[in-house]
Design an enzyme around this catalytic site. Structure first.
Site, short mmCIF file in Angstrom:
data_model
loop_
_atom_site.label_atom_id
_atom_site.label_comp_id
_atom_site.label_asym_id
_atom_site.label_seq_id
_atom_site.Cartn_x
_atom_site.Cartn_y
_atom_site.Cartn_z
N ASP A 24 0.88 -1.16 0.00
CA ASP A 24 0.00 0.00 0.00
C ASP A 24 0.93 1.23 0.00
O ASP A 24 2.09 1.13 0.41
CB ASP A 24 -0.87 -0.03 1.26
N ASP B 248 -0.10 5.08 0.75
CA ASP B 248 -0.37 6.06 1.82
C ASP B 248 -0.36 5.37 3.19
O ASP B 248 -1.17 4.48 3.43
CB ASP B 248 -1.74 6.71 1.61
C1 BG6 Z 1 -5.79 5.95 -0.21
C2 BG6 Z 1 -5.88 6.80 1.04
O1 BG6 Z 1 -4.47 5.52 -0.41
O2 BG6 Z 1 -6.19 6.70 -1.36
C3 BG6 Z 1 -7.29 7.35 1.18
O3 BG6 Z 1 -5.56 6.01 2.17
C4 BG6 Z 1 -7.67 8.10 -0.10
O4 BG6 Z 1 -7.36 8.17 2.29
C5 BG6 Z 1 -7.53 7.18 -1.30
O5 BG6 Z 1 -9.01 8.58 0.00
C6 BG6 Z 1 -7.87 7.86 -2.62
O6 BG6 Z 1 -6.91 8.86 -2.89
P1 BG6 Z 1 -6.93 9.85 -4.10
O7 BG6 Z 1 -5.51 10.35 -4.17
O8 BG6 Z 1 -7.30 9.05 -5.34
O9 BG6 Z 1 -7.92 10.90 -3.83
MG MG Z 2 -2.82 3.12 3.57
#
Ligand code: BG6
Ligand code: MG
Length: 212
Positions: free
Chosen positions: A10, A12
């Site tokens: 993963d 984030d």
């Molecule tokens: C995930 C995060 O990796 O990505 C979430 O943990 C986030 O919090 C999701 O909402 C979507 O992200 P993005 O960048 O497509 O808005």
């Molecule tokens: Mg994560």
């Protein structure tokens, strides 16, 4: 014989920490429409897609929003979020994470990303990992977000490996569930580790070097 051929990370909360940027961007968007938002609500957005996150943010709203309004709000949040991401640099990749990745690659493991984020390619470039991974499966190539296993199943397909040969690394309970539903084991850090959601519940990413 080793148990795994690949590690799917993963992004984030595992490779880098964008929680604060998500928080600031959602907070500004919520403030602009007078909806209460705090860090506890932000924690519930971990691993959840952008539109599903918006639904959680709007739980506190006093009125319903149309689909068109939701698209505008999601775009507004994302524009702010991208501005914050633009200031990220390779210094936001910790030595610990980078040396763990390098060591795993040195041991012959394929390395992939499995992230719900549509901004994943941008974030990877910002932290200096734009060309690093053998496969990147992210919010741009899936239709179902975690806890659906799609993002990890696609990553395994990109690596041409069966699910059970891939170990997923996650910080979100929804992400560990996605791994399990995809037939993969999960090694967890952060929230997911504290919740005992993984097959391995680690203190930090470098504990992978003991597992693999
Ligand atoms: C995930 C995060 O990796 O990505 C979430 O943990 C986030 O919090 C999701 O909402 C979507 O992200 P993005 O960048 O497509 O808005
Ligand atoms: Mg994560």
């Amino acid at each position: 014989m080793r148990e795994f051929d690949a590690v799917i990370f993963d992004l984030d909360g595992v490779i880098c920490y964008t929680d604060e940027y998500h928080y600031q961007a959602w907070k500004a968007m919520a403030d602009s429409i007078g909806v209460y938002f705090d860090r506890e609500i932000n924690n519930r957005l971990r691993g959840v897609s952008r539109m599903a996150s918006l639904e959680i943010v709007l739980e506190r709203a006093e009125r319903k929003f149309s689909q068109a309004e939701k698209e505008v709000l999601a775009d507004q949040k994302n524009e702010l979020y991208k501005k914050l991401l633009a200031n990220m640099s390779p210094s936001e990749l910790s030595d610990e994470v980078k040396s763990t990745l390098d060591e795993l690659r040195g041991r012959g493991y394929l390395l992939a990303i499995g992230s719900s984020s549509k901004n994943a390619p941008f974030i990877l470039r910002q932290i200096g990992l734009g060309d690093y991974f053998d496969a990147v499966s992210d919010g741009n190539n899936i239709t179902h977000s975690k806890p659906d296993p799609e993002v990890f199943v696609k990553a395994a397909e990109m690596l041409s490996l069966p699910a059970e040969r891939c170990l997923v690394v996650e910080d979100a309970v929804s992400g560990a569930e996605a791994a399990h539903r995809g037939g993969m084991q999960a090694a967890c850090v952060g929230d997911a580790s504290r919740a005992g959601a993984g097959d391995y519940n680690m203190k930090s990413v470098k504990d992978l070097l003991e597992i693999l």
